[in-house]
Design a protein around this motif. Structure first.
Motif, PDB file in Angstrom:
ATOM      1  N   ARG A 192     -25.016  19.062   2.242  1.00 59.28           N
ATOM      2  CA  ARG A 192     -25.318  19.146   3.663  1.00 59.28           C
ATOM      3  C   ARG A 192     -24.990  20.509   4.270  1.00 59.28           C
ATOM      4  NH1 ARG A 192     -24.523  14.639   8.290  1.00 59.28           N
ATOM      5  NH2 ARG A 192     -24.791  16.013  10.061  1.00 59.28           N
ATOM      6  N   GLY A 193     -23.837  21.043   3.908  1.00 60.78           N
ATOM      7  CA  GLY A 193     -23.429  22.335   4.467  1.00 60.78           C
ATOM      8  C   GLY A 193     -24.462  23.394   4.163  1.00 60.78           C
ATOM      9  N   PHE A 194     -24.933  23.388   2.927  1.00 61.20           N
ATOM     10  CA  PHE A 194     -25.943  24.338   2.477  1.00 61.20           C
ATOM     11  C   PHE A 194     -27.230  24.174   3.283  1.00 61.20           C
ATOM     12  CE2 PHE A 194     -29.395  24.904  -0.799  1.00 61.20           C
ATOM     13  CZ  PHE A 194     -29.380  26.292  -0.779  1.00 61.20           C
ATOM     14  N   VAL A 195     -27.602  22.915   3.506  1.00 64.18           N
ATOM     15  CA  VAL A 195     -28.845  22.635   4.228  1.00 64.18           C
ATOM     16  C   VAL A 195     -28.719  23.093   5.685  1.00 64.18           C
ATOM     17  CG1 VAL A 195     -30.399  20.794   4.983  1.00 64.18           C
ATOM     18  CG2 VAL A 195     -29.387  20.700   2.701  1.00 64.18           C
ATOM     19  N   GLU A 196     -27.570  22.794   6.274  1.00 66.53           N
ATOM     20  CA  GLU A 196     -27.389  23.152   7.681  1.00 66.53           C
ATOM     21  C   GLU A 196     -27.345  24.673   7.871  1.00 66.53           C
ATOM     22  OE1 GLU A 196     -25.191  19.446   9.868  1.00 66.53           O
ATOM     23  OE2 GLU A 196     -23.958  20.695   8.555  1.00 66.53           O
ATOM     24  N   SER A 197     -26.877  25.361   6.822  1.00 63.11           N
ATOM     25  CA  SER A 197     -26.780  26.818   6.955  1.00 63.11           C
ATOM     26  C   SER A 197     -28.153  27.466   7.142  1.00 63.11           C
ATOM     27  CB  SER A 197     -26.082  27.398   5.721  1.00 63.11           C
ATOM     28  OG  SER A 197     -26.957  27.328   4.610  1.00 63.11           O
ATOM     29  N   MET A 198     -29.226  26.720   6.814  1.00 61.91           N
ATOM     30  CA  MET A 198     -30.571  27.284   6.993  1.00 61.91           C
ATOM     31  C   MET A 198     -31.119  26.999   8.382  1.00 61.91           C
ATOM     32  SD  MET A 198     -32.151  25.832   3.521  1.00 61.91           S
ATOM     33  CE  MET A 198     -31.054  25.707   2.146  1.00 61.91           C
ATOM     34  N   GLY A 199     -30.321  26.263   9.163  1.00 62.23           N
ATOM     35  CA  GLY A 199     -30.790  25.937  10.510  1.00 62.23           C
ATOM     36  C   GLY A 199     -31.387  24.546  10.607  1.00 62.23           C
ATOM     37  N   ILE A 200     -31.332  23.804   9.522  1.00 60.58           N
ATOM     38  CA  ILE A 200     -31.886  22.442   9.547  1.00 60.58           C
ATOM     39  C   ILE A 200     -30.865  21.530  10.210  1.00 60.58           C
ATOM     40  CG2 ILE A 200     -32.582  20.490   8.095  1.00 60.58           C
ATOM     41  CD1 ILE A 200     -33.552  22.689   6.090  1.00 60.58           C
ATOM     42  N   THR A 201     -31.329  20.688  11.122  1.00 64.98           N
ATOM     43  CA  THR A 201     -30.383  19.829  11.848  1.00 64.98           C
ATOM     44  C   THR A 201     -30.468  18.396  11.344  1.00 64.98           C
ATOM     45  OG1 THR A 201     -32.054  19.539  13.532  1.00 64.98           O
ATOM     46  CG2 THR A 201     -30.367  21.185  13.969  1.00 64.98           C
ATOM     47  N   PHE A 202     -29.329  17.733  11.425  1.00 67.98           N
ATOM     48  CA  PHE A 202     -29.249  16.309  11.108  1.00 67.98           C
ATOM     49  C   PHE A 202     -29.090  15.558  12.418  1.00 67.98           C
ATOM     50  CE2 PHE A 202     -28.320  18.224   7.133  1.00 67.98           C
ATOM     51  CZ  PHE A 202     -28.557  17.286   6.151  1.00 67.98           C
ATOM     52  N   PRO A 203     -29.612  14.331  12.525  1.00 68.66           N
ATOM     53  CA  PRO A 203     -29.551  13.633  13.817  1.00 68.66           C
ATOM     54  C   PRO A 203     -28.127  13.240  14.209  1.00 68.66           C
ATOM     55  CG  PRO A 203     -30.506  12.214  12.127  1.00 68.66           C
ATOM     56  CD  PRO A 203     -30.378  13.571  11.529  1.00 68.66           C
ATOM     57  N   ASN A 204     -27.214  13.075  13.278  1.00 68.44           N
ATOM     58  CA  ASN A 204     -25.833  12.740  13.626  1.00 68.44           C
ATOM     59  C   ASN A 204     -24.929  13.138  12.480  1.00 68.44           C
ATOM     60  OD1 ASN A 204     -25.767  10.610  11.634  1.00 68.44           O
ATOM     61  ND2 ASN A 204     -27.014   9.412  13.062  1.00 68.44           N
ATOM     62  N   SER A 205     -23.629  12.826  12.640  1.00 62.44           N
ATOM     63  CA  SER A 205     -22.668  13.315  11.650  1.00 62.44           C
ATOM     64  C   SER A 205     -22.410  12.308  10.538  1.00 62.44           C
ATOM     65  CB  SER A 205     -21.364  13.654  12.342  1.00 62.44           C
ATOM     66  OG  SER A 205     -20.868  12.474  12.947  1.00 62.44           O
ATOM     67  N   ARG A 206     -23.143  11.189  10.534  1.00 63.17           N
ATOM     68  CA  ARG A 206     -22.915  10.198   9.484  1.00 63.17           C
ATOM     69  C   ARG A 206     -23.201  10.802   8.111  1.00 63.17           C
ATOM     70  NH1 ARG A 206     -22.501   5.020  11.590  1.00 63.17           N
ATOM     71  NH2 ARG A 206     -23.040   5.046  13.787  1.00 63.17           N
ATOM     72  N   LYS A 207     -22.443  10.291   7.126  1.00 60.73           N
ATOM     73  CA  LYS A 207     -22.550  10.859   5.783  1.00 60.73           C
ATOM     74  C   LYS A 207     -23.956  10.683   5.209  1.00 60.73           C
ATOM     75  CE  LYS A 207     -19.086  10.659   2.309  1.00 60.73           C
ATOM     76  NZ  LYS A 207     -18.131   9.733   1.677  1.00 60.73           N
ATOM     77  N   ASP A 208     -24.576   9.542   5.540  1.00 60.80           N
ATOM     78  CA  ASP A 208     -25.877   9.267   4.932  1.00 60.80           C
ATOM     79  C   ASP A 208     -27.037   9.663   5.851  1.00 60.80           C
ATOM     80  OD1 ASP A 208     -25.202   7.403   6.736  1.00 60.80           O
ATOM     81  OD2 ASP A 208     -25.552   5.654   5.471  1.00 60.80           O
TER      82      ASP A 208
END
Lengths: 289, 852
Positions: free
Chosen positions: B273-289
């Protein structure tokens, strides 16, 4: 919630077999004439047929019990009926023969049938009394938990014994090593304890119920030289006493479980013998009429 | 267009050579060739030294399933169920044949830039440029390395396939989490193991692992030892020595060197996830899944970056491979490609004449249901594919026609060997479910209406129109249905299985909020205001709090003042009272029950301590809101008061009989609080004949699903190890193929689609699930006699006997003899009546029964 096998369905099969026995007794009394009531009147034949069919049906429990997918009543119901009808077969067979007993195959068949019923009653007694005693004896644990506790006590016993004087150490350690549990059929059923220990030298002495080792440790206690030794001996005494208690439970568990199983080894072969006796009885009746 | 020169710019860079990445690259390679390029326009980057890392890490010979069965494969690579080796071999052959431009050991550290010109920084400081990027990195993450010299030695490993593969070695396990502890315990059975813990104690592992590892370390007879407060400093390898490794430690007593055969480091993994977010991609919430938001073409919120595979929420190999294929097609300009599941949707909507194409149907469904509008296109599509679509027609020729059409379709599908998939045709007025049924699905009304009515008239019946949903109570609390649902005129329903819904609620805050709100409204209506309307109650929802508790959390304490009551939404609460300084259990309140109601009805002092007996959710209603609710005209207070009187009498009765309270405590401790159907054995009647186990084995393929001897006992009541058919089954939680189901009558069972992943086995807190191979068929009596070997009635040998089995172990559990008219075999086979199966309504008989 748990009605048990006797009270099954509000004593349904007690009533059924009671009524059947009364009906048999009624039929018996209708036999008149010059002869005393016997098996060769029509009433006698009827009673004999009923008793023979009952014996066959009683033996079928062994098959029903193994038909696990069967929808034909519950095994508990069958067992309940088996008990009451099994007891009723004795008065009905007695009425059938009019209590005429001689040294012949007919009386042999009758005796075998009685032996089956008596062995069954013994089994019933065991089934009714031992499960509760077993449960109390295990105090909510299991046999493997008792063995686990014993192994733990053994290990701690050896460690503690190591710190005591050589005589006590040898006695306790040998007592642990030479503890016997179970054994042959008789040893299990009678909870015979052939445990031994080494009281000194290269000898072996009986340590039944672990008492000898307990006595030895207890006797050593007042002669302890140092306070540390006295403390160790006290702990050791406590430990060997606990071993005794755990071993008693294990033996009692093995003993009761043994009785719960062993009676069927009499009941089932006797059943086959009684069925053979029944066939011989019927054949001889008709062949040598 | 793309150029390839000194700056190495590709048209497409695919990160991660798992099933999705390989499939995408194979397609891209083919499209490259088709376009007549002499050099590859794509590159596949993999940080590991081989392709398909996760599958390489499966244990040797593992059977890999090709789920879901209803989905066809669309890929240039082969894939079918089979052994790990065969699958990996096939892929290797296929990707070589396809001419994929694969770069192994090329870990991507960062992605920057924008669509048309992304820059990827590799671990070896190289940079690559690409116009578009496909992320197919999976969710497993990378294991954390030791970070010391020698960490890459061949005998230093970061995972363990099969502990039994090593014997009589000295093995060092580094780590203090569950994985490390489990590995160390398993290895210590036939090796000398040292577990190295950086801290002075174990605190991270689960309770059972913690107890086991501490006991094993303390026990001198085991082959497990522990170095506390110790770090690895250096590892040196000398193949000519035996053992070949020499590990240098920093211990509290100074440096220490240990020779060993192997080091296994289990230090966790860095999530993707950290790697993905570093590209600017957002997740809808902080849940693990949580899953990043994607459009229909798998494109993320960052234009030009596409996400496929398990990171996109599709954990199965076949789905990932299909997406890989599709995404490459999309990126190479194929805009008309229909996903492989298009056909599935067509079948699902086949019975609804007013939806001409599946895409239109999807659009209409989405437009009409406010909750669905919150979903992204991909998520919604997945939801519909996993759901069942029902349509109601009035009784008559139209209904008959449609029914005939659907039956013919199903026949055709069956002939083709497919699982039937079609619209479910119902007639108007047909009952969808009855009160008391265990529902595991959630209904959304897309068209028409549905009538809900209660059996006892406690709540007035009501008509729900399009856009509404129902069945949320069973979804959230695991309780059986409380109402009857009847299909209304022209209704079209989307019936979504519980697991899909839970996944959706976890990834979509809006969906969660709207379901939560409706649940609250309906609970308030049920408990306090049966005649109130939804808009009337809507204003209360913001004022009702939701409280989540972990097992053991205290909700309120005896003696303190309180000003709110709680509705148990899910889980269970144990109420205890102090008697002679001992906490006596007086009640267990399950989902749907109320606690602390006296605090809002008069006495503000709490007379019990309320503690969560398992994870639970509570709705908190404060005195002010409560009074407002019950003071509405026509709100009957009497039923509420009667309920309180009854509950307090029960508690008082429990309090004066400590024995009964202890029994209640025992039953709840044995997990009966969440049980719906549990096997109970009266030990004072049990003769130990094991006929229950034999009957179970005989009627369930040779393996008993219950273990009579195991389990706990109190006052002659024995709860053996067997499934309790929990209110909210733990086993159902993470089942990838959704193989664990609940029948309307409540039995929880596993269907044929089990893939043997063991998730349920691990999740069950009662050890009621076993993994077994298909047992050999039991010999007939004759063959048995001929062979003179074999076993008596009941159990036949399974995997435990050590036989080599080609097939994969599957999960089995008690199904309460579902569908057998004369009831469960275990109970039917007990000769003494010691075994019974009961539900919560009969616990009171166990508690009340006079006991020694």
């Amino acid at each position: 919630m748990f009605p048990g096998v006797l009270r099954f369905a509000q004593w349904r099969y007690l009533w059924a077999s009671g009524v059947l026995t009364l009906f048999a007794a009624g039929l018996y009394t209708t036999q008149g004439g010059t002869h005393p009531p016997r098996g060769d009147t029509w009433q006698g034949y009827t009673l004999g047929t009923v008793a023979a069919l009952m014996m066959l049906w009683l033996a079928l429990l062994g098959i029903r019990k193994r038909r696990y997918a069967s929808a034909l009543g519950s095994v508990q119901g069958w067992t309940s009926a088996h008990i009451y009808l099994g007891v009723a077969v004795i008065p009905i067979a007695t009425l059938h023969c009019g209590a005429h007993f001689h040294w012949n195959v007919h009386t042999l068949a009758y005796s075998l049938m009685c032996a089956v019923v008596i062995s069954g009653l013994f089994g019933l007694l065991v089934y009714l009394s031992y499960p509760r005693q077993l449960s109390v004896n295990r105090e909510g644990g299991s046999r493997s938990a008792l063995f686990a506790e014993l192994l733990d006590l053994d290990r701690r016993g050896r460690d503690l014994a190591q710190r005591c004087d050589p005589g006590t150490a040898i006695a306790v350690k040998s007592g642990i090593e030479r503890t016997t549990i179970g054994g042959g059929v008789l040893a299990q059923l009678l909870a015979i304890d052939r445990s031994e220990y080494n009281p000194g030298g290269d000898t072996s002495s009986t340590n039944s119920d672990q008492q000898a080792v307990i006595d030895l440790v207890a006797a050593r206690l007042p002669r302890a030289g140092r306070s540390a030794e006295a403390a160790d001996l006290q702990n050791l005494l406590l430990l060997v006493c606990r071993r005794q208690a755990v071993l008693r439970r294990i033996r009692r568990d093995i003993q009761m479980q043994g009785w719960l199983r062993i009676w069927l080894y009499g009941h089932v072969p006797l059943t086959f013998a009684a069925l053979v006796g029944l066939i011989v009885h019927i054949l001889t009746t008709f062949l040598y009429w | 267009m793309s150029t390839q020169g000194p700056d190495l710019k590709y048209r497409l860079a695919i990160i991660g050579a798992g099933p999705a990445g390989l499939s995408a690259a194979a397609r891209a390679a083919l499209l490259d060739r088709k376009s007549g390029r002499s050099t590859p326009g794509h590159v596949l980057l993999e940080g590991f030294s081989q392709h398909a890392k996760t599958i390489q890490y499966y244990q040797r010979g593992k059977h890999v399933m090709a789920e879901p069965g209803f989905l066809d494969l669309r890929s240039d690579l082969r894939f079918d169920a089979g052994s790990r080796e065969r699958i990996l071999q096939n892929w290797q052959e296929d990707y070589r044949h396809a001419g994929i431009n694969l770069r192994l050991n090329a870990e991507v550290k960062s992605v920057s830039g924008r669509c048309g010109d992304f820059v990827m920084q590799l671990a070896d400081a190289q940079t690559l440029r690409a116009e578009k990027v496909v992320l197919a990195v999976g969710t497993a993450g990378n294991p954390v390395k030791l970070g010391v010299p020698g960490e890459e030695c061949s005998a230093v490993q970061y995972q363990l396939d099969d502990p039994k593969a090593y014997a009589n070695e000295t093995i060092i396990v580094v780590g203090a989490g569950d994985a490390a502890v489990e590995n160390a315990l398993a290895l210590s059975e036939q090796n000398d193991v040292i577990i190295v813990n950086q801290k002075g104690e174990f605190s991270r592992p689960k309770e059972a692992n913690l107890t086991a590892v501490v006991a094993a370390i303390a026990d001198p007879t085991t082959r497990l030892d522990c170095f506390y407060n110790t770090r690895v400093r250096e590892i040196a390898e000398n193949p000519r020595q035996s053992p070949p490794l020499s590990v240098l430690f920093d211990t509290p007593e100074g440096r220490k060197s240990v020779a060993c055969h192997r080091v296994i480091a289990r230090l966790g993994s860095t999530p993707a996830r950290g790697f993905v977010e570093s590209m600017g991609i957002t997740f809808p919430n902080s849940r693990k899944d949580a899953v990043p938001e994607l459009n229909e073409q798998y494109e993320s919120n960052v234009a030009g970056i596409y996400i496929v595979g398990s990171l996109a929420g599709y954990p199965l190999i076949k789905q990932a491979m299909n997406q890989g294929y599709d995404v490459a097609e999309f990126i190479y300009g194929n805009t008309t490609l229909k996903p492989v599941d298009h056909q599935l949707l067509e079948w699902q909507f086949s019975g609804i004449t007013f939806f001409p194409t599946p895409d239109q149907a999807l659009g209409r469904c989405k437009a009409r249901v406010p909750m669905f509008r919150e979903l992204n296109a991909l998520g919604f599509r997945e939801l519909v594919i996993e759901s069942a679509i029902s349509v109601a027609y009035p009784r008559g020729p139209e209904y008959a026609d449609e029914k005939r059409k659907i039956d013919a379709l199903i026949d055709r599908q069956m002939q083709e060997g497919r699982k039937p998939r079609a619209t479910r045709i119902v007639h108007e007025g047909e009952v969808l479910y009855e009160p008391g049924e265990f529902g595991t699905s959630f209904f959304t009304i897309v068209n028409g209406s549905v009538k809900l009515e209660s059996n006892d008239g406690s709540t007035p019946s009501r008509e729900l129109s399009a856009g509404n949903f129902f069945g949320e109570m069973s979804l959230l609390s695991g309780r059986p249905r409380t109402e009857r649902a009847v299909a209304g005129a022209g209704c079209v329903l989307v019936e979504t299985p519980r697991r899909t819904m839970v996944k959706l609620m976890n990834s979509n805050e809006e969906v969660r909020r709207s379901i939560d709100e409706m649940f609250m409204i309906r609970e308030l209506q049920r408990c306090f205001a049966p005649s109130a309307t939804v808009p009337e109650l809507q204003r209360f929802t913001a004022r009702v709090g939701v409280r989540e508790c972990k097992a053991g959390d205290i909700v309120f304490t005896e003696g303190e003042a309180g000003e709110s009551l709680f509705i148990v939404r899910s889980g269970g609460i144990t109420l205890t009272r102090k008697v002679d300084s001992r906490a006596l259990m007086v009640a267990e309140v399950g989902a749907g029950g109320l606690i602390g109601e006296l605090a809002v009805m008069g006495d503000p002092i709490r007379h019990e301590t309320a503690r969560a007996s398992r994870a639970c959710e509570l709705l908190e209603v404060k005195r002010r809101e409560f009074l407002e609710l019950v003071r509405r005209p026509g709100a009957p207070l009497d039923p509420l008061r009667q309920g309180v009187s009854r509950r307090f009498t029960d508690m008082a009765k429990m309090q004066i009989r400590p024995q009964a309270a202890s029994m209640l405590g025992f039953l709840m401790g044995a997990g009966l609080g969440e049980a719906t159907d549990v096997l109970v054995i009266d030990e004072s009647l049990c003769v130990g004949c094991d006929n229950c186990e034999k009957a179970c084995a005989e009627t369930h393929g040779g393996v008993s699903r219950l273990d009579r001897k195991a389990g706990s006992t109190f006052a002659h009541v024995h709860i053996p190890v067997a499934c309790r058919h929990c209110e909210q089954p733990h086993c159902m939680k993470d089942c990838p193929p959704n193989a664990i189901r609940r029948s309307p009558s409540g039995e929880v069972y596993i269907d044929d689609s089990c893939i043997g992943c063991r998730a349920c086995e691990k999740n069950c807190p009662y050890d009621a699930i076993q993994m077994v191979h298909q047992p050999p068929t039991k010999p007939s009596l004759l063959t048995w006699l001929q062979a003179i070997v074999g076993r008596a009635g009941g159990e036949v040998s399974n995997s435990a006997s050590g036989e080599v089995q080609a097939d994969r172990a599957k999960a089995i559990k008690c199904d309460a003899c579902i569908g057998v008219k004369h009831g469960p075999a275990c109970v039917k086979a007990c000769p003494t009546g010691a075994a019974i199966r009961i539900g919560p309504e009969r616990y009171i008989e166990l508690i009340e029964a006079p006991r020694e």
